[in-house]
Design an enzyme around this catalytic site. Structure first.
Site, PDB file in Angstrom:
ATOM      1  N   ASN A 128       9.948  -5.550  32.036  1.00  0.00           N
ATOM      2  CA  ASN A 128       9.239  -5.193  33.268  1.00  0.00           C
ATOM      3  C   ASN A 128       8.724  -6.448  33.988  1.00  0.00           C
ATOM      4  OD1 ASN A 128       7.221  -3.694  35.170  1.00  0.00           O
ATOM      5  ND2 ASN A 128       8.599  -2.142  34.347  1.00  0.00           N
ATOM      6  N   ARG A 129       7.631  -6.310  34.735  1.00  0.00           N
ATOM      7  CA  ARG A 129       7.291  -7.359  35.703  1.00  0.00           C
ATOM      8  C   ARG A 129       6.200  -8.314  35.227  1.00  0.00           C
ATOM      9  NH1 ARG A 129       8.755  -2.889  38.519  1.00  0.00           N
ATOM     10  NH2 ARG A 129      10.439  -3.276  40.011  1.00  0.00           N
ATOM     11  N   HIS A 170      12.160  -7.999  34.346  1.00  0.00           N
ATOM     12  CA  HIS A 170      13.023  -7.948  33.150  1.00  0.00           C
ATOM     13  C   HIS A 170      13.535  -9.336  32.760  1.00  0.00           C
ATOM     14  CE1 HIS A 170      12.561  -3.723  33.334  1.00  0.00           C
ATOM     15  NE2 HIS A 170      13.470  -3.462  34.252  1.00  0.00           N
ATOM     16  N   HIS A 202      16.751   0.083  28.362  1.00  0.00           N
ATOM     17  CA  HIS A 202      16.656   0.620  29.715  1.00  0.00           C
ATOM     18  C   HIS A 202      17.687   1.732  29.950  1.00  0.00           C
ATOM     19  CE1 HIS A 202      15.723   0.707  33.923  1.00  0.00           C
ATOM     20  NE2 HIS A 202      14.994  -0.385  33.873  1.00  0.00           N
ATOM     21  N   ASP A 233       7.569   5.322  38.866  1.00  0.00           N
ATOM     22  CA  ASP A 233       8.051   4.052  38.324  1.00  0.00           C
ATOM     23  C   ASP A 233       6.820   3.334  37.781  1.00  0.00           C
ATOM     24  OD1 ASP A 233       9.374   1.751  37.662  1.00  0.00           O
ATOM     25  OD2 ASP A 233      10.038   1.267  39.695  1.00  0.00           O
ATOM     26  N   GLN A 286       7.337   3.161  30.308  1.00  0.00           N
ATOM     27  CA  GLN A 286       7.616   3.154  31.742  1.00  0.00           C
ATOM     28  C   GLN A 286       8.456   4.381  32.058  1.00  0.00           C
ATOM     29  OE1 GLN A 286       6.502   0.585  33.682  1.00  0.00           O
ATOM     30  NE2 GLN A 286       7.536   0.958  35.630  1.00  0.00           N
ATOM     31  N   GLU A 325      11.067   3.704  29.151  1.00  0.00           N
ATOM     32  CA  GLU A 325      11.163   2.378  28.540  1.00  0.00           C
ATOM     33  C   GLU A 325       9.873   2.113  27.769  1.00  0.00           C
ATOM     34  OE1 GLU A 325      11.997  -0.158  32.128  1.00  0.00           O
ATOM     35  OE2 GLU A 325      12.366   1.835  32.907  1.00  0.00           O
TER      36      GLU A 325
HETATM   37  C1  GLA Z   1      12.261  -0.794  35.724  1.00  0.00           C
HETATM   38  C2  GLA Z   1      11.378  -1.052  36.875  1.00  0.00           C
HETATM   39  C3  GLA Z   1      11.965  -0.436  38.101  1.00  0.00           C
HETATM   40  C4  GLA Z   1      13.365  -0.939  38.356  1.00  0.00           C
HETATM   41  C5  GLA Z   1      14.218  -0.755  37.139  1.00  0.00           C
HETATM   42  C6  GLA Z   1      15.555  -1.426  37.276  1.00  0.00           C
HETATM   43  O1  GLA Z   1      12.250   0.524  35.379  1.00  0.00           O
HETATM   44  O2  GLA Z   1      10.069  -0.590  36.659  1.00  0.00           O
HETATM   45  O3  GLA Z   1      11.146  -0.708  39.194  1.00  0.00           O
HETATM   46  O4  GLA Z   1      13.323  -2.287  38.680  1.00  0.00           O
HETATM   47  O5  GLA Z   1      13.571  -1.297  36.010  1.00  0.00           O
HETATM   48  O6  GLA Z   1      16.230  -1.015  38.414  1.00  0.00           O
END
Ligand code: GLA
Length: 355
Positions: free
Chosen positions: A80-81, A112, A182, A254, A291, A318
């Site tokens: 994730n971010r 990711h 994922h 999301d 997630q 996820e």
């Molecule tokens: C994760 C992120 C989403 C997106 C997907 C990949 O789930 O949280 O925002 O970026 O990966 O498309």
């Protein structure tokens, strides 16, 4: 139980990619690629006795590399971010790849880890008659992450239609470690259209709300009275278009859901049911968050057997440390010391209900 190995294709540089298929005595089949340790298919009978492949994905290596959207892939070293593409460990700032951009094309966030684990070829061996083991060594400094990391992921299918994914990683420097898979599921079959009628229950009474760049604000938000309340089974589509700020920021679900019972041992976090196939999936994990992503970014890319991956035709669960944990001291810690092992397990179980 049997495991077979077959060529799947080749990388642009000529390296071979293999597909491993594990089959149990009920005829359930799970296949995994050495590219990205990617879960490519999960096949089991629906309530009418027809075999359904309940994973979105592709038929070629090129498609996995070019249009992936992380389909079925292992993700790491930090899933994730990461906000601003940077974090600080022991007063040293690490700038990592910012592969998500704003509308002017400027890098804003790290998503990711830039895809390192998802698009590399992993070493693979048939570990037993029910399992396949993948190993990968991440070089020091790749995409800005400190240290050389050795990673092992084992996929094991049980006789109770239970798929176990076990992760181990160790790094020679202090670094974030947050590994996940994922997979995009569609329990009515990958070609059955959107997943909005699937019924979902999440054993999660809070989420980590996000800002406009999908970075958690650091707060925990109760799901009570919001579209995010899946504490009782609810169709995914029931509230997905509600006029709520958190949904509008991300174009649908999301978000990281905080697993109520998380204690480092396997705990159930999700139940999903598709009435038109009768297929049920339960998810258990040792991780603190999950997630729930409703496939909002899918926009018709051609997938398996020429099937378009329509908007919201697959959902992801996820299991993970919360997004941006390296910058959020109040979240469960994902920074591991040099030599300290990361270990986690996620289990997906499947059954088919008659009418
Ligand atoms: C994760 C992120 C989403 C997106 C997907 C990949 O789930 O949280 O925002 O970026 O990966 O498309």
């Amino acid at each position: 139980m049997t495991v077979t190995k077959a060529p799947f294709g080749t990388m642009p540089d000529g390296r071979d990619v293999f597909e491993f298929t594990i089959e149990n005595d009920n005829g359930m089949k799970v296949s995994v690629l050495s590219l990205g340790a990617t879960l490519r298919s999960i096949i089991l009978p629906d309530k009418n006795g027809n075999e359904q492949d309940i994973l979105l994905g592709f038929d070629t290596v090129a498609d996995y590399l070019e249009k992936s959207s992380y389909q079925g892939a292992a993700v790491g070293p930090c899933a994730n971010r990461i906000g601003g593409g940077k974090f600080v460990i022991d007063e040293q700032t690490f700038d990592v790849i910012k592969n998500e951009t704003d509308q002017n094309g400027n890098g804003v966030t790290c998503l990711h880890s830039g895809g390192e684990f998802s698009f590399e070829v992993w070493q693979s061996i048939i570990a037993d008659s029910d399992s396949v083991e993948f190993c990968y060594t991440s070089p020091d400094g790749l995409n800005g992450f400190p240290g050389e990391m050795k990673v092992q992921i084992v996929y094991k299918l049980g006789q109770n239609n239970d798929l176990h994914i076990s992760y181990k990683a160790v790094c020679d420097r202090k670094t974030p470690i947050n590994l996940t898979n994922h997979a995009y599921f569609n329990l009515a079959g990958y070609a059955s259209g959107n997943i909005l009628s699937h019924v979902l229950q999440l054993n999660c009474s809070q989420i980590t709300p996000v800002d406009a760049f999908s970075i958690p604000t650091g707060e925990l938000m109760s799901v009570a009275g919001t579209a995010f309340d899946f504490t009782e089974p609810k169709q995914i589509g029931k509230d997905i278009n509600n006029d709520e700020e958190q949904l509008k920021l991300t174009g649908g679900y999301d978000h990281n859901f905080v697993i109520d019972a998380a204690d480092g041992t396997l705990q159930k976090c999700a139940y999903v049911y598709a009435e038109n196939s009768g297929i049920v999936m339960n998810v258990y994990t040792t991780m603190p968050g999950v997630q729930f992503y409703a496939g909002n970014f899918l926009k018709g890319e051609t997938g398996k057997s020429g099937t378009p991956m329509e908007h919201r035709s697959g959902f992801c669960l996820e299991t993970q440390y919360y997004p941006d944990s390296p910058n959020k001291p109040s979240f469960p810690n994902c920074i591991f010391d040099a030599g300290q092992e990361f270990i986690s397990e996620t289990v997906y179980t499947f059954e088919t209900m008659a009418d």
